[in-house]
Enzyme design. Structure first.
Site, PDB file in Angstrom:
ATOM      1  N   TYR A 167       0.857  -1.192   0.000  1.00 19.16           N
ATOM      2  CA  TYR A 167       0.000   0.000   0.000  1.00 19.16           C
ATOM      3  C   TYR A 167       0.891   1.239   0.000  1.00 19.16           C
ATOM      4  O   TYR A 167       1.893   1.307   0.723  1.00 19.16           O
ATOM      5  CB  TYR A 167      -0.905   0.028   1.235  1.00 19.16           C
TER       6      TYR A 167
ATOM      7  N   GLU B 169      -3.809   7.459  -3.817  1.00 16.24           N
ATOM      8  CA  GLU B 169      -3.767   6.140  -3.192  1.00 16.24           C
ATOM      9  C   GLU B 169      -3.433   5.100  -4.254  1.00 16.24           C
ATOM     10  O   GLU B 169      -4.144   4.997  -5.266  1.00 16.24           O
ATOM     11  CB  GLU B 169      -5.111   5.821  -2.536  1.00 16.24           C
TER      12      GLU B 169
END
Length: 407
Positions: free
Chosen positions: A124, A212
């Site tokens: 991530y 993101e």
């Protein structure tokens, strides 16, 4: 994505989102590695895209402004052209519902066909404008493919965070520190550092508020790829980012917000039952707070601006009444440069032009307030007037409750 967004029902920061494929185009232009892909608006285009991309394994992804598409069936893995066609047929034209869209979902008008290369790890990587710290915060984790909120709640120690000093920007040593903490080998670290630095440049140079990459994947040959990407931008900076402004997809937003923008009105649809027509963003926020304090829920944020002309007020009424949940309307005007008598005439004209079938509470204050109140009293309209904001909010909540009980 972790961000300081405030109360979701009454406060929402203005931003512009883009689709995954658009975010990847931007990232790629800054040197971030992404899988090969192509956009398609029909089944035939999806099949053609797969043939042009080559290979024997593709992902067909619904393009909406929301995450969690995979869990909602918005991502299909295909091994033949017929499967690509069937996936596009199933997705195009439907409303995809995820936990981020709400029960109404979002329309799928395009799909992204992408090569589905195998990978070994999911990571991530995110960038967010931390308004409290007034800094860009970089967030990373070895737990890729999961919701970052879930990781923060269940395993906060799994989050790697770096706060960027704006005077110098993100530094190479900070990117290397993140890469090593992600558990990468030497070759992978070099690729990850390039990705982290280039993604930061994209975020900074495009006036991003959120970026993101989830998941950021590591392949068997030590490549680091942005497998998925979401980006949001500060809409106050779009005037200097015309290329990004052109990426706006109005089908993904509230049509009332698009209509309001055409008339230079600031409108945000919410989830309550009391419509608000107010001049000034600060007063509009205070009005919504007072409605909640009185036990009600605001149905919208609407700032008609300083020039509350009859035409603008009539447009505001139409916007508010287009929400079927509205059971009462509160008009709250503080006249400074404007005048209460002008505003009162505008409210009356708008009320006569627009069919208003819900209780209407009007509170005026400021310049020529007595003249404005006199005009309202002599109008013959069925209005509920108030002298203070507290009184206006209470009367609006009472009128809303009475309207619900009578139905």
């Amino acid at each position: 994505m972790l961000a300081d967004t405030g109360h979701k029902k009454t406060r929402r920061r203005r931003r512009m989102d883009v689709h995954e494929y658009q975010a990847k185009e931007l990232l790629a232009s800054f040197g971030v590695a992404v899988p090969k892909g192509a956009i398609a608006f029909s089944q035939d285009q999806a099949v053609y895209a797969a043939t042009e991309l080559g290979g024997s394994f593709w992902a067909v992804k619904a393009q909406i402004h929301a995450g969690a598409r995979g869990k909602a069936g918005g991502i299909k893995l295909c091994r033949t052209y017929n499967e690509v066609r069937d996936a596009a047929k199933e997705l195009l034209g439907k409303r995809l519902v995820t936990h981020q869209t709400g029960p109404e979902g979002k329309p799928v008008q395009r799909v992204y066909v992408e090569t589905a290369d195998p990978f070994e790890r999911e990571l991530y990587l995110g960038y967010v404008l931390d308004r409290k710290a007034e800094r860009v915060r970089v967030i990373a984790s070895q737990r890729g493919g999961m919701e970052i909120e879930q990781i923060a709640a269940e395993e906060p120690e799994a989050l790697i965070q770096v706060v960027v000093e704006p005077a110098v920007g993100l530094q190479q040593f900070q990117a290397r520190e993140i890469a090593f903490k992600l558990g990468l080998n030497i070759k992978q670290v070099a690729a990850a550092v390039r990705t982290i630095m280039n993604a930061y440049r994209a975020f900074r140079d495009c006036d991003g508020t959120m970026l993101e990459i989830n998941p950021l994947v590591v392949t068997k040959d030590d490549r680091v790829l942005a497998l998925d990407a979401k980006m949001s931008f500060d809409d106050n900076a779009l005037f200097r980012r015309p290329t990004i402004a052109d990426m706006h997809d109005p089908s993904q937003g509230d049509p009332r917000e698009a209509q309001a923008a055409e008339h230079n009105l600031s409108y945000i649809g919410l989830e309550g039952e009391i419509g608000c027509i107010v001049n000034g963003a600060g007063l509009a926020m205070a009005t919504m707070d007072m409605i909640k304090h009185a036990g009600g829920e605001p149905a919208n944020f609407l700032d008609v601006g300083g020039g509350a002309s009859p035409e603008r007020v009539a447009t505001a009424f139409r916007l508010v009444l287009s929400d079927r949940n509205v059971k009462a309307i509160l008009v709250n005007i503080f006249a400074g440069i404007n005048r209460c008598d002008w505003v009162a005439e505008g409210v009356i004209q708008a009320a006569r032009e627009v069919k208003i079938d819900v209780p209407l509470v009007v509170r005026l204050a400021g310049t020529n307030v007595e003249a404005g109140k006199r005009i309202l009293a002599q109008s013959g309209l069925d209005l509920i007037t108030a002298d203070t904001l507290t009184e206006a909010a209470r009367k609006a909540v009472d009128a809303c409750n009475a309207a619900k009980n009578n139905r």
